[in-house]
Design a protein around this motif. Structure first.
Motif, PDB file in Angstrom:
ATOM      1  N   GLU A 499       0.807  -1.230   0.000  1.00 16.34           N
ATOM      2  CA  GLU A 499       0.000   0.000   0.000  1.00 16.34           C
ATOM      3  C   GLU A 499       0.837   1.276   0.000  1.00 16.34           C
ATOM      4  N   LYS A 500       1.973   1.210   0.687  1.00 12.27           N
ATOM      5  CA  LYS A 500       2.790   2.412   0.832  1.00 12.27           C
ATOM      6  C   LYS A 500       3.765   2.591  -0.319  1.00 12.27           C
ATOM      7  N   GLY A 501       3.719   1.663  -1.264  1.00  4.98           N
ATOM      8  CA  GLY A 501       4.629   1.789  -2.393  1.00  4.98           C
ATOM      9  C   GLY A 501       6.008   1.209  -2.123  1.00  4.98           C
ATOM     10  N   VAL A 502       6.088   0.362  -1.104  1.00  3.40           N
ATOM     11  CA  VAL A 502       7.377  -0.267  -0.795  1.00  3.40           C
ATOM     12  C   VAL A 502       7.461  -1.608  -1.525  1.00  3.40           C
ATOM     13  N   GLU A 503       8.561  -1.815  -2.231  1.00  5.29           N
ATOM     14  CA  GLU A 503       8.763  -3.069  -2.961  1.00  5.29           C
ATOM     15  C   GLU A 503       8.798  -4.257  -2.014  1.00  5.29           C
ATOM     16  N   ILE A 504       8.101  -5.330  -2.396  1.00  2.00           N
ATOM     17  CA  ILE A 504       8.183  -6.547  -1.589  1.00  2.00           C
ATOM     18  C   ILE A 504       8.893  -7.617  -2.406  1.00  2.00           C
ATOM     19  N   ASP A 505       9.723  -8.374  -1.738  1.00  2.00           N
ATOM     20  CA  ASP A 505      10.528  -9.388  -2.405  1.00  2.00           C
ATOM     21  C   ASP A 505       9.938 -10.778  -2.247  1.00  2.00           C
ATOM     22  N   GLY A 506      10.423 -11.692  -3.050  1.00  2.00           N
ATOM     23  CA  GLY A 506      10.093 -13.100  -2.878  1.00  2.00           C
ATOM     24  C   GLY A 506       8.610 -13.382  -3.024  1.00  2.00           C
ATOM     25  N   GLU A 507       8.140 -14.364  -2.237  1.00  2.00           N
ATOM     26  CA  GLU A 507       6.746 -14.782  -2.313  1.00  2.00           C
ATOM     27  C   GLU A 507       5.867 -13.713  -1.664  1.00  2.00           C
ATOM     28  N   CYS A 508       4.914 -13.152  -2.431  1.00  2.00           N
ATOM     29  CA  CYS A 508       4.120 -12.055  -1.879  1.00  2.00           C
ATOM     30  C   CYS A 508       2.961 -11.713  -2.794  1.00  2.00           C
ATOM     31  N   SER A 509       2.076 -10.843  -2.327  1.00  2.00           N
ATOM     32  CA  SER A 509       1.120 -10.258  -3.256  1.00  2.00           C
ATOM     33  C   SER A 509       0.927  -8.787  -2.952  1.00  2.00           C
ATOM     34  N   GLY A 510       0.493  -8.044  -3.962  1.00  2.00           N
ATOM     35  CA  GLY A 510       0.353  -6.601  -3.818  1.00  2.00           C
ATOM     36  C   GLY A 510       0.002  -5.968  -5.151  1.00  2.00           C
ATOM     37  N   TYR A 511       0.454  -4.732  -5.332  1.00  2.00           N
ATOM     38  CA  TYR A 511       0.148  -3.990  -6.556  1.00  2.00           C
ATOM     39  C   TYR A 511       1.268  -4.166  -7.561  1.00  2.00           C
ATOM     40  N   LEU A 512       0.888  -4.427  -8.804  1.00  2.00           N
ATOM     41  CA  LEU A 512       1.908  -4.661  -9.822  1.00  2.00           C
ATOM     42  C   LEU A 512       2.359  -3.345 -10.456  1.00  2.00           C
ATOM     43  N   CYS A 513       3.645  -3.093 -10.338  1.00  2.00           N
ATOM     44  CA  CYS A 513       4.249  -1.895 -10.924  1.00  2.00           C
ATOM     45  C   CYS A 513       5.412  -2.307 -11.812  1.00  2.00           C
ATOM     46  N   VAL A 514       5.944  -1.349 -12.550  1.00  2.00           N
ATOM     47  CA  VAL A 514       7.123  -1.612 -13.366  1.00  2.00           C
ATOM     48  C   VAL A 514       8.150  -0.527 -13.107  1.00  2.00           C
ATOM     49  N   LYS A 515       9.393  -0.976 -12.977  1.00  2.00           N
ATOM     50  CA  LYS A 515      10.516  -0.081 -12.731  1.00  2.00           C
ATOM     51  C   LYS A 515      11.213   0.134 -14.065  1.00  2.00           C
ATOM     52  N   ARG A 516      11.485   1.329 -14.453  1.00  2.00           N
ATOM     53  CA  ARG A 516      12.148   1.671 -15.713  1.00  2.00           C
ATOM     54  C   ARG A 516      11.259   1.401 -16.932  1.00  2.00           C
TER      55      ARG A 516
END
Ligand code: 6R9
Length: 695
Positions: A499-516
């Motif tokens: 929610e806060k826009g912090v990248e989560i690593d490994g096994e997880c779920s959240g919002y899909l974004c793209v870097k670059r």
């Protein structure tokens, strides 16, 4: 077995992926072509035979290419771009981007200073390379015995004739041209003709209503519309020219007047004698186009000159004009097509999407043509005259790559398998899916029944905005998991954020974004760069936000879970709840409306509308029909609500926000999951809604 051990070893090496993919503790796998994929299988492995002939043959090879594409995007993409014709090479900087709103305006440029033309690369370049006599387009009409075809040379000639005509009536580089055509060959022909002269095409899906069409004419300030008089879909005739006439009149009242309406006479549906006509403005295609020369010099364009506009639905307000440019889009659609479908020159490719959507732009027209592919176009409905039509077409043209939407798979799944098995389908070697998540059971049916357990499925995740695939299997390279879009394409760095826009690593779920950025990314929303930044780059600073939810499993596979905003996905069509609501409230007797999506067996989601009537107006089925008709008229039949639920009031917070979470639960009858309703201004509203649920 030896092969599974091999893959286990490959998967180990995936740790270098940015997602932090891990190892697999156990592996239930079937090998392609050797058995059926069942509920128990985690993995479906490509057969050795398939992998050995594939463009990318192993996870290791993928990883090597992927790594390079991330570490040296400029080198990776300029090597690929060099395979195309450039009148002049791009400047010293291959990519120039600002992806971070906190550092200034968002800006994406690829191959800036490079001079090229995408139509030239689709047609002239292929003809010069000796593909002139290769079939570019097979066209299959609505009726079983109606068809046509064009070779690359013939297609080039026809495109040039249209391009010459457009130039003759004054269309210039940068001018918008509206195309409102069904799946006739004239549709890709017109798109390519615009691209040839640097005009910006704006294709409007021919299922949109006159009001949606006029909205797009006004926004793009076009002077020319290209359409046809009518079309047959299944056994129904649709009078497209009438819809266009109304749209043109509406636009004129809003200060945007159309000078020319070029109309293709589709004699199979309607004769010219029966077509309404406005002398001076309306021109029959057949009267003018054949008179023009079959050669036409191309307009050389900068890589960053606009190629097309395509309107798509957002969570708020009017549709957004997604703008794509020339060079990066060209390189990206060509490359994704080649790898995601394991394309070979001998393939016959059929994508069931209409050119009115992004899939028809990138993967009916540009991607395949840039590869010199043979493309099948089908005018009609997939179940006409019966549920076997698609496989009839596959056998007739010996289709090798078949790309479609989960909604079609699910609807055909409901009919007897006999409609499938009565056809051979042995030409098929790769299947594709797009538009929405494909549920594992539909995946397995597609794989086992349509593909005879032989063909890998490319479940391609992408959007109008992304121009091309971002997350997709590479058939032959990867073990597949039914329902997962697998891994990022070259050059793409997906991240999952909280929610806060912090990248989560490994096994997880959240919002899909793209870097670059990637070369095929859209560059702006037409006329509204601020909305572009607000919608896509401000929610999570530093990233492009897709609007989709996503999870990543222990093996690093990506699983798309659907939209997290107020966009509904009906049969793969994106529809903004706000658009449907504004159509409903335009009805004089509708005071307020709230629209949500509910799960639907075939369509994925269906539209469910809560409607509050003006005081004193009684509920009636008559009025229900009128409301649905209003939406059909304003947006199009595909956006019609399946259910109108009478609502004396809507559940709102004290600040007046509609609690859609509550409405979704009522719509799907999960009444014991309503959650906390204590913050509602009037909690009693919920009970009223439940009482009226089935009335
Ligand atoms: C290409 C296209 C984009 C939205 C997107 C997502 C959904 C598309 C998907 C998928 C899961 C896939 N979507 N492909 N979801 N798996 N393979 O459909 O573009 O019309 O702009 O829609 O469709 O929700 O955000 P577009």
């Amino acid at each position: 077995s030896h092969r599974t051990d091999n893959y286990l070893r490959h998967m180990e090496s995936m740790k270098i992926l940015p997602s932090g993919a891990g190892r697999i503790p156990h592996l239930n796998a079937v090998i392609l072509g050797e058995s059926l994929a069942t509920e128990e299988d985690d993995f479906v492995l490509p057969s050795e035979q398939f992998a050995n002939q594939a463009n990318v043959q192993s996870p290791e090879q993928y990883l090597e290419m992927y790594k390079r594409s991330i570490e040296d995007p400029a080198g990776f993409w300029s090597e690929i771009a060099s395979q195309f014709y450039w009148k002049q090479k791009w400047g010293h900087q291959v990519v120039h981007e600002n992806f971070d709103v906190t550092k200034g305006n968002i800006k994406i440029e690829w191959f800036k200073g490079g001079i090229t033309n995408i139509c030239y690369n689709c047609l002239d370049r292929n003809v010069e390379a000796g593909l002139g006599d290769k079939v570019a387009l097979y066209w299959e009409g609505n009726e079983l015995d109606v068809d046509a075809k064009l070779t690359y040379t013939q297609l080039l000639h026809q495109v040039c004739q249209v391009a010459n005509y457009l130039k003759d009536i004054g269309v210039k580089k940068g001018d918008a041209v509206i195309i409102y055509l069904p799946m006739l060959m004239e549709l890709p022909i017109t798109m390519l003709a615009c691209a040839r002269i640097g005009a910006v095409h704006s294709v409007v899906f021919a299922g949109f209503s006159s009001e949606s069409l006029s909205q797009r004419i006004i926004d793009s300030k076009a002077k020319v519309v290209i359409t046809c008089n009518a079309v047959k879909r299944g056994s129904k005739v649709i009078y497209l020219k009438d819809i266009v006439d109304t749209a043109i009149n509406d636009s004129a009242q809003n200060g945007v007047s159309i000078d020319v309406c070029l109309t293709y006479e589709n004699t199979l549906a309607l004769t010219r004698e029966d077509t309404k006509w406005k002398e001076g403005r309306d021109i029959w295609w057949q009267d003018v186009i054949p008179q023009y020369p079959t050669t036409c010099p191309v307009e050389w364009l900068d890589a960053e000159d606009p190629l097309f506009l395509l309107y798509t639905s957002g969570s708020t307000g009017k549709p957004k004009g997604v703008l794509h440019t020339t060079g990066g889009y060209m390189v990206y659609t060509a490359t994704t097509f080649k790898y995601a479908f394991d394309y070979k020159p001998s393939d016959i490719y059929w994508c069931t999407a209409d050119c009115g959507w992004i899939t028809g732009h990138s993967y009916v027209t540009y991607g395949p043509m840039l590869n010199g592919a043979t493309v099948v176009l089908y005018e009609g409905a997939p179940n006409y005259p019966d549920a076997g039509r698609s496989w009839n077409i596959v056998d007739k043209y010996k289709v090798t790559i078949f790309y479609t939407a989960p909604t079609l798979v699910r609807s055909l799944m409901r009919d007897s398998d006999e409609y499938v098995t009565r056809y051979s389908r042995k030409s098929l070697r790769v299947l594709g899916s797009v538009g929405e998540p494909i549920n594992p059971s539909a995946w397995r049916w597609f794989y086992n029944v349509i593909g005879d357990s032989r063909c890998p499925i490319s479940d391609t995740w992408w959007q109008t905005e992304t121009g091309g695939f971002l997350i997709t299997p590479l058939p032959g390279a990867w073990p597949q998991k039914p329902g997962s879009a697998t891994f990022p394409f070259f050059g793409v760095q997906p991240v999952i954020v909280d929610e806060k826009g912090v990248e989560i690593d490994g096994e997880c779920s959240g919002y899909l974004c793209v870097k670059r950025s990637w070369p095929g990314a859209f560059r702006t929303l037409y006329g509204d760069h601020e909305r572009y930044e607000t919608t896509y780059f401000k929610p999570f600073a530093g990233y492009y936000f897709s609007g989709d939810g996503c999870s990543r499993d222990k093996d690093g596979y990506y699983w798309l879970t659907g939209r997290v905003d107020d966009v509904i996905n009906v049969s793969g069509h994106r529809i903004g709840t706000a658009e449907v609501e504004s159509a409903l409230v335009s009805h004089a007797q509708c005071a307020e409306a709230a629209v949500v999506g509910v799960e639907h067996e075939v369509k994925g989601q269906s539209i469910y509308a809560f409607v509050t009537l003006v005081d004193g107006v009684p509920y009636s089925d008559e009025l229900r029909k009128e409301l649905v008709l209003t939406v059909r008229k304003q947006i199009g039949a595909f956006a019609a609500p399946d259910k109108i639920h009478w609502a004396p009031g809507l559940p709102k917070t004290r600040s007046g926000k509609i609690m859609r979470r509550v409405l979704r639960k009522i719509a799907s009858r999960q009444l014991d999951e309503l959650g906390d309703t204590s913050t509602l201004a009037d909690p009693n509203v919920v009970n009223q809604l439940i009482e009226l649920a089935d009335s």
